[in-house]
Design a protein around this motif. Sequence first.
Motif, PDB file in Angstrom:
ATOM      1  N   ILE A 215      -8.184 -27.790  58.553  1.00 17.71           N
ATOM      2  CA  ILE A 215      -9.351 -26.811  58.389  1.00 17.71           C
ATOM      3  C   ILE A 215      -8.911 -25.273  58.564  1.00 17.71           C
ATOM      4  CG2 ILE A 215     -11.803 -26.157  59.130  1.00 17.71           C
ATOM      5  CD1 ILE A 215     -11.962 -28.897  60.151  1.00 17.71           C
ATOM      6  N   SER A 216      -9.284 -24.516  57.606  1.00 14.40           N
ATOM      7  CA  SER A 216      -8.992 -23.173  57.764  1.00 14.40           C
ATOM      8  C   SER A 216      -9.890 -22.104  57.193  1.00 14.40           C
ATOM      9  CB  SER A 216      -7.514 -22.982  57.236  1.00 14.40           C
ATOM     10  OG  SER A 216      -6.893 -21.551  57.495  1.00 14.40           O
ATOM     11  N   HIS A 217      -9.604 -20.918  57.119  1.00 13.03           N
ATOM     12  CA  HIS A 217     -10.491 -19.965  56.552  1.00 13.03           C
ATOM     13  C   HIS A 217      -9.813 -18.613  56.120  1.00 13.03           C
ATOM     14  CE1 HIS A 217     -13.677 -16.865  55.579  1.00 13.03           C
ATOM     15  NE2 HIS A 217     -14.592 -18.228  55.487  1.00 13.03           N
ATOM     16  N   PRO A 218     -10.141 -18.358  54.733  1.00 15.58           N
ATOM     17  CA  PRO A 218      -9.078 -17.409  54.144  1.00 15.58           C
ATOM     18  C   PRO A 218      -9.120 -16.033  54.967  1.00 15.58           C
ATOM     19  CG  PRO A 218     -10.659 -18.097  52.506  1.00 15.58           C
ATOM     20  CD  PRO A 218     -10.957 -18.876  53.504  1.00 15.58           C
ATOM     21  N   GLU A 219     -10.142 -15.816  55.859  1.00 13.49           N
ATOM     22  CA  GLU A 219     -10.367 -14.654  56.755  1.00 13.49           C
ATOM     23  C   GLU A 219      -9.586 -14.911  58.031  1.00 13.49           C
ATOM     24  OE1 GLU A 219     -13.578 -11.833  57.008  1.00 13.49           O
ATOM     25  OE2 GLU A 219     -14.439 -12.558  55.168  1.00 13.49           O
ATOM     26  N   GLU A 220      -8.659 -14.523  58.514  1.00 14.21           N
ATOM     27  CA  GLU A 220      -8.311 -14.931  59.727  1.00 14.21           C
ATOM     28  C   GLU A 220      -9.115 -14.449  61.024  1.00 14.21           C
ATOM     29  OE1 GLU A 220      -4.467 -14.983  59.996  1.00 14.21           O
ATOM     30  OE2 GLU A 220      -4.392 -15.120  62.259  1.00 14.21           O
ATOM     31  N   GLY A 221      -9.242 -15.371  62.049  1.00 21.00           N
ATOM     32  CA  GLY A 221     -10.272 -15.426  62.786  1.00 21.00           C
ATOM     33  C   GLY A 221     -11.623 -16.300  62.537  1.00 21.00           C
ATOM     34  N   LYS A 222     -11.936 -16.155  61.204  1.00 22.89           N
ATOM     35  CA  LYS A 222     -13.242 -16.922  61.046  1.00 22.89           C
ATOM     36  C   LYS A 222     -13.057 -18.502  61.217  1.00 22.89           C
ATOM     37  CE  LYS A 222     -16.216 -14.005  58.379  1.00 22.89           C
ATOM     38  NZ  LYS A 222     -16.896 -13.782  57.182  1.00 22.89           N
ATOM     39  N   GLU A 223     -11.926 -18.782  61.450  1.00 27.22           N
ATOM     40  CA  GLU A 223     -11.789 -20.510  61.716  1.00 27.22           C
ATOM     41  C   GLU A 223     -12.143 -20.894  63.134  1.00 27.22           C
ATOM     42  OE1 GLU A 223      -9.307 -18.282  61.697  1.00 27.22           O
ATOM     43  OE2 GLU A 223      -8.390 -18.520  63.562  1.00 27.22           O
ATOM     44  N   LYS A 224     -12.167 -19.904  64.076  1.00 24.85           N
ATOM     45  CA  LYS A 224     -12.673 -19.894  65.592  1.00 24.85           C
ATOM     46  C   LYS A 224     -13.844 -20.481  65.562  1.00 24.85           C
ATOM     47  CE  LYS A 224      -9.141 -16.855  67.931  1.00 24.85           C
ATOM     48  NZ  LYS A 224      -8.902 -15.391  67.260  1.00 24.85           N
ATOM     49  N   GLY A 225     -13.947 -21.466  66.537  1.00 16.86           N
ATOM     50  CA  GLY A 225     -15.324 -22.036  66.746  1.00 16.86           C
ATOM     51  C   GLY A 225     -15.777 -23.042  65.748  1.00 16.86           C
ATOM     52  N   ILE A 226     -14.963 -23.135  64.630  1.00 18.15           N
ATOM     53  CA  ILE A 226     -15.425 -24.260  63.626  1.00 18.15           C
ATOM     54  C   ILE A 226     -15.351 -25.944  64.231  1.00 18.15           C
ATOM     55  CG2 ILE A 226     -14.662 -25.543  61.495  1.00 18.15           C
ATOM     56  CD1 ILE A 226     -14.100 -22.564  60.230  1.00 18.15           C
ATOM     57  N   ALA A 365      -5.992 -24.213  61.673  1.00 11.70           N
ATOM     58  CA  ALA A 365      -5.055 -23.353  61.630  1.00 11.70           C
ATOM     59  C   ALA A 365      -5.698 -21.955  61.166  1.00 11.70           C
ATOM     60  CB  ALA A 365      -3.961 -23.701  60.613  1.00 11.70           C
ATOM     61  N   PRO A 366      -5.076 -20.726  61.550  1.00  7.64           N
ATOM     62  CA  PRO A 366      -5.580 -19.598  61.132  1.00  7.64           C
ATOM     63  C   PRO A 366      -4.872 -19.135  59.890  1.00  7.64           C
ATOM     64  CG  PRO A 366      -4.093 -19.221  62.992  1.00  7.64           C
ATOM     65  CD  PRO A 366      -4.327 -20.542  62.912  1.00  7.64           C
ATOM     66  N   ALA A 367      -5.370 -18.161  58.952  1.00  6.43           N
ATOM     67  CA  ALA A 367      -5.025 -18.145  57.955  1.00  6.43           C
ATOM     68  C   ALA A 367      -3.424 -17.603  57.604  1.00  6.43           C
ATOM     69  CB  ALA A 367      -5.685 -16.795  56.996  1.00  6.43           C
ATOM     70  N   GLY A 368      -2.927 -16.780  58.780  1.00  7.48           N
ATOM     71  CA  GLY A 368      -1.590 -16.293  58.893  1.00  7.48           C
ATOM     72  C   GLY A 368      -0.548 -17.409  58.707  1.00  7.48           C
ATOM     73  N   GLN A 369      -1.059 -18.510  59.279  1.00  7.31           N
ATOM     74  CA  GLN A 369      -0.170 -19.653  59.670  1.00  7.31           C
ATOM     75  C   GLN A 369      -0.432 -20.894  58.659  1.00  7.31           C
ATOM     76  OE1 GLN A 369       0.117 -20.507  64.000  1.00  7.31           O
ATOM     77  NE2 GLN A 369      -0.724 -18.617  64.341  1.00  7.31           N
ATOM     78  N   TYR A 370      -1.383 -20.504  58.052  1.00  9.53           N
ATOM     79  CA  TYR A 370      -1.834 -21.877  56.955  1.00  9.53           C
ATOM     80  C   TYR A 370      -0.768 -22.445  56.249  1.00  9.53           C
ATOM     81  CZ  TYR A 370      -4.676 -24.621  53.681  1.00  9.53           C
ATOM     82  OH  TYR A 370      -4.921 -25.620  52.912  1.00  9.53           O
ATOM     83  N   ALA A 371       0.077 -21.696  55.466  1.00 12.23           N
ATOM     84  CA  ALA A 371       1.138 -22.436  54.643  1.00 12.23           C
ATOM     85  C   ALA A 371       2.121 -23.284  55.618  1.00 12.23           C
ATOM     86  CB  ALA A 371       1.766 -21.670  53.824  1.00 12.23           C
ATOM     87  N   PHE A 372       2.274 -23.037  56.665  1.00 13.12           N
ATOM     88  CA  PHE A 372       3.356 -23.879  57.726  1.00 13.12           C
ATOM     89  C   PHE A 372       2.593 -25.077  58.142  1.00 13.12           C
ATOM     90  CE2 PHE A 372       4.925 -19.336  57.560  1.00 13.12           C
ATOM     91  CZ  PHE A 372       6.115 -19.619  57.238  1.00 13.12           C
ATOM     92  N   ALA A 373       1.245 -24.766  58.628  1.00  8.65           N
ATOM     93  CA  ALA A 373       0.294 -25.814  59.103  1.00  8.65           C
ATOM     94  C   ALA A 373       0.444 -26.939  57.824  1.00  8.65           C
ATOM     95  CB  ALA A 373      -1.014 -25.191  59.451  1.00  8.65           C
TER      96      ALA A 373
END
Length: 437
Positions: A215-226, A365-373
Amino acid sequence: ALEEDGEDKPKNRRFACQRITPLNHPNQKFTEALEFLEKAAELRMGDNSRSRALAFRKASAALKALPEEIKKPEDVENLYDIRGGAHCKGVILDILENGYSAEVEGIKRSDWYQNMSLFTGIYGCGISTSAKWCQMGLRSLDDVKGSYILNLTRSQLKGIEYYNDLNTPVTKEEAKWIHDAVSQEVAAIQPGSTVVMTGGFLRGKDTGHDVDFLISHPEEGKEKGILGTLLQALTKKGLLDYTDIQNSTVTKTTVQTGMDASRNTMDHYERCFSIFRLPKTAQSHRSDESSERTVAEDSAAMDVVPPASESSPSMDVTPANGTAIPGLSLLEKTNGSTTSPSEIVQKTEDSGRSWVARRVDFVIAPAGQYAFALLGWTGSKMFNRSMRDYTNKVMNMNLSSHGLFDKTNNCSLQAKTEEEIFELLKLDYKPPEERNC
Ligand code: 8DG
Ligand code: MN
Ligand code: MN
């Protein structure tokens, strides 16, 4: 000369991540035997059992990339990861001559193996715990349940209670239903989020031991709390039975240095290992029904458990029946020769529950690390291992589920997509279906 061989023939490259490894290949009977021996070596827990296990796994991976069926010993003579392995070659020869491996059949029949595979088939029960129980003289699930000195963990209790369910392979249809249910909740919690079913299903498998969601969100930080909110919402709908939440342990160093990248498959993301309650109405054998039922209808059709009674263990009237099913935990790998999935489903159908238990993993995973995750959680484990090994040895870099670190230039490299990661590593891109090593 061997290096040149590798250049010319993509099927015999040094690292598995350089080869195309499809799900289906003509050498199944060989790879099944080798992976059985891998598992058996791990169960043995000897001094170098880890490296013996890995040798079997690498040999299996080499065969999975062959487009032709092996007909004679010379066919594998020059393959990386086999040519130095007398044991593996012996197993292959045995199968070529007799149609099966005597060593594998011998281990399968042994009491040691049957006990170990029974206990390691319990969710939450690892190899060393299983070995300890065997040593204590325990031989069946009833023995385990009847022992008052074991201090079973929360996950082991669930593993025993839902033994049959959790050892029944999850089907693609079931996984899709769970994906829909999860996506629906996530969309309501944080619009614009992405929920990707990763793991074996993304690689094209028809069944799995669990369902994995990234699970992720294209805007870094918005994945928090999901994750927390999602788990609450699913629990409220009666769809979750058990959660083991692990908070993020990501630090700047883990991301930037790709630390513990090579050995460890565990990463540092916020995640949850869970047991999902899949309504029986959502299972595939309803396929003749013309009406497509929705997630909401299915969960409404179950007696949805109010959150208050959630912790009450008495709600599952039928405990696991304690029937020993030797080899069940290896059901998929051994091609189901011991007990067929339908037999097991038959048993769980008497449970009086309106749902079956299925293992589900969530990772955020946050957007910046998404591809690696995504790369890490798509697997296979062997593909990851070989790609990290290649990255280290050939590129002098560290790859992990968090990032890529260039040790020569002392800097971390960013990537937005899996394709970019392959490019940075000078590897031909392989879609998930070609990562089944
Ligand atoms: P299966 O469930 O169908 O049996 O196969 P799978 O989907 O390939 O295996 P899995 O055990 O569910 O693991 C899926 C991928 O997730 C696998 O390539 C390894 C990767 N993975 C990570 N980090 C972690 C972690 O911390 N724990 C686990 N269990 N898997 C992880 O990248
Ligand atoms: Mn999986
Ligand atoms: Mn998993």
